[in-house]
Write a protein that holds these residues in place. Structure first.
Motif, PDB file in Angstrom:
ATOM      1  N   PRO A 108      -1.041   2.510   6.502  1.00 21.23           N
ATOM      2  CA  PRO A 108      -0.923   2.616   4.851  1.00 21.23           C
ATOM      3  C   PRO A 108      -2.108   3.477   4.433  1.00 21.23           C
ATOM      4  CG  PRO A 108      -1.597   0.232   5.465  1.00 21.23           C
ATOM      5  CD  PRO A 108      -1.174   1.119   6.673  1.00 21.23           C
ATOM      6  N   VAL A 109      -1.709   4.224   3.378  1.00 25.17           N
ATOM      7  CA  VAL A 109      -2.552   5.467   2.660  1.00 25.17           C
ATOM      8  C   VAL A 109      -2.809   4.709   1.233  1.00 25.17           C
ATOM      9  CG1 VAL A 109      -2.679   7.574   2.202  1.00 25.17           C
ATOM     10  CG2 VAL A 109      -1.409   7.197   4.153  1.00 25.17           C
ATOM     11  N   TYR A 143     -11.204  -0.434   1.781  1.00 20.89           N
ATOM     12  CA  TYR A 143      -9.557  -0.376   2.560  1.00 20.89           C
ATOM     13  C   TYR A 143      -9.586   0.207   3.749  1.00 20.89           C
ATOM     14  CZ  TYR A 143      -6.952  -1.824  -1.512  1.00 20.89           C
ATOM     15  OH  TYR A 143      -6.254  -2.521  -2.530  1.00 20.89           O
ATOM     16  N   ILE A 144     -10.974   0.946   4.125  1.00 22.06           N
ATOM     17  CA  ILE A 144     -10.864   1.351   5.430  1.00 22.06           C
ATOM     18  C   ILE A 144     -11.242   0.004   6.451  1.00 22.06           C
ATOM     19  CG2 ILE A 144     -12.561   2.534   7.188  1.00 22.06           C
ATOM     20  CD1 ILE A 144     -12.745   4.688   4.809  1.00 22.06           C
ATOM     21  N   ALA A 145     -11.941  -1.010   5.733  1.00 19.40           N
ATOM     22  CA  ALA A 145     -12.260  -2.212   6.388  1.00 19.40           C
ATOM     23  C   ALA A 145     -10.926  -3.094   6.743  1.00 19.40           C
ATOM     24  CB  ALA A 145     -13.140  -3.082   5.772  1.00 19.40           C
ATOM     25  N   ARG A 146      -9.873  -2.599   5.683  1.00 19.94           N
ATOM     26  CA  ARG A 146      -8.554  -3.458   5.959  1.00 19.94           C
ATOM     27  C   ARG A 146      -7.538  -2.473   6.657  1.00 19.94           C
ATOM     28  NH1 ARG A 146      -7.290  -4.827  -0.448  1.00 19.94           N
ATOM     29  NH2 ARG A 146      -9.326  -5.139  -1.191  1.00 19.94           N
ATOM     30  N   GLY A 147      -8.070  -1.490   7.430  1.00 20.17           N
ATOM     31  CA  GLY A 147      -6.973  -0.850   8.355  1.00 20.17           C
ATOM     32  C   GLY A 147      -6.286   0.297   7.792  1.00 20.17           C
ATOM     33  N   TRP A 148      -6.768   0.740   6.506  1.00 20.13           N
ATOM     34  CA  TRP A 148      -6.015   1.812   5.912  1.00 20.13           C
ATOM     35  C   TRP A 148      -6.385   3.049   6.220  1.00 20.13           C
ATOM     36  CZ3 TRP A 148      -2.931   0.940   0.807  1.00 20.13           C
ATOM     37  CH2 TRP A 148      -2.253  -0.086   0.680  1.00 20.13           C
TER      38      TRP A 148
END
Length: 366
Positions: free
Chosen positions: A210-211, A238-243
């Motif tokens: 997701p973006v 959000y990078i830490a959430r895999g986005w």
């Protein structure tokens, strides 16, 4: 002071852009022939997006109406994504330049197109000259800058009744003097899968994760820009959430996006200055969430139906809100704001600095 989270103010009605309510038009619009209308468009991205509400009103009354828009060349990709517009006509005169000779020749060149009405959205004298010299019989616009004569359907703007920019645009498509309707159609840019795929391929992007789209620029000035370190904190979360985190902006925003990327430890994909405006529109349509300053890209994201959080500092969310039921606006409502200044006159920009990343993240998660 607790922060204030506002929706569009006054509230923007939730309207399906296909199901447009009837609008009271002037008698001059009601005839057996469809109208051939020239719109003199605005010179800012956000304003051009909001002008689509006017185009929708015109087409709701007269589906056969022809709408051409005279506007700067940069606006062509936006207008190409508005189904209501037949053609974008390039305004060859530079923004803010008088250039009477060029405007006269442009007006003469438009006479053969037999426009029945011109609606002039900018309030300047010079913006009304081309329709005047094109001899368009009905020339509609607001009074300002000595426009008596060049306009023959001149309206007086009541800023108390028409607080929002989009309301002022839409009102020019309605009969003079009527009460503004409670509902109006919202902008809705149309993107194509082919355009999206072409942009993804050229920029070597994918849709596997997701973006989150961040729009940290604001051409107007730093008093409208949320701090770069705050954008970076949202990006890292959000990078830490895999986005994926995509940074959007023009080449003039590249310095800001570079700073955000560096502070986020280069986990972002920086697209500032790397996309055309059309590609930016297409790629923004893929974002699950958008965080933006009050900017042109904010209005683009709203028109694409993205989940949007818009941060306001020196500007007023009641004047130019994102026009979408999926948009939230965040504003502290400090006594010194909105000041509408490009640079904070007090030197602290507390209207933005006191609006912390935690508050924005909480708004997104809510």
């Amino acid at each position: 002071m607790p922060y204030i989270m506002t929706a569009c103010c006054p509230p923007v009605p939730k309207i399906n852009h296909v199901d447009v309510p009837p609008f009271p038009f002037s008698h001059r619009h009601v005839n057996s022939r469809s109208q051939n209308i020239l719109i003199v468009g605005p010179s800012w991205v956000g304003d051009m997006v909001m002008a689509q509400s006017l185009f929708k009103v015109i087409k709701a009354h007269d589906p056969g109406a022809i709408i051409d828009v005279l506007a700067p060349a940069w606006s062509e990709p936006l207008l190409a994504r508005m189904p209501e517009v037949r053609k974008a006509l390039v305004m060859s005169v530079g923004h803010g330049q008088l250039q009477l000779k060029q405007r006269y020749h442009l007006g003469r060149s438009l006479r053969a197109k037999n426009y029945t009405q011109a609606i002039i959205l900018p309030n300047s004298f010079k913006s009304a000259l081309v329709p005047f010299w094109a001899r368009i019989p009905v020339r509609t616009g607001y009074l300002g800058e000595f426009r008596w004569g060049v306009l023959n359907d001149a309206r007086r703007l009541d800023k108390r009744k028409l607080r929002m920019t989009v309301q002022r645009f839409v009102a020019l498509g309605l009969d003079a003097g009527i009460e503004f309707p409670a509902e109006f159609p919202l902008p809705a840019l149309a993107v194509s899968r082919a355009g999206i795929d072409a942009a993804l391929k050229r920029l070597q992007l994918n849709e596997k994760q997701p973006v989150l789209a961040l729009c940290p620029g604001a051409e107007y000035g730093p008093a409208k820009r949320w701090p770069v370190e705050y954008f970076a904190q949202v990006a890292k979360s959000y990078i830490a959430r895999g986005w994926q985190v995509w940074l959007f902006g023009s080449d003039r925003d590249a310095q800001v996006t570079t700073q955000v990327s560096a502070l986020a430890r280069h986990g972002c994909i920086d697209l500032a200055g790397r996309t055309t405006l059309g590609e930016a529109v297409d790629l923004l349509s893929l974002a699950e969430i958008v965080v933006s300053n009050d900017s042109g890209l904010m209005h683009v994201a709203a028109s694409l139906g993205r989940k949007l959080t818009a941060v306001y500092g020196s500007s007023d969310p009641g004047y130019t809100p994102p026009l979408s039921p999926l948009a939230k606006t965040l504003s502290l409502g400090l006594p010194c704001s909105p000041c509408f200044k490009r640079v904070c006159p007090l030197g602290h920009t507390n209207c933005l600095r006191q609006l912390t990343p935690e508050k924005v993240l909480a708004s997104i998660d809510a």
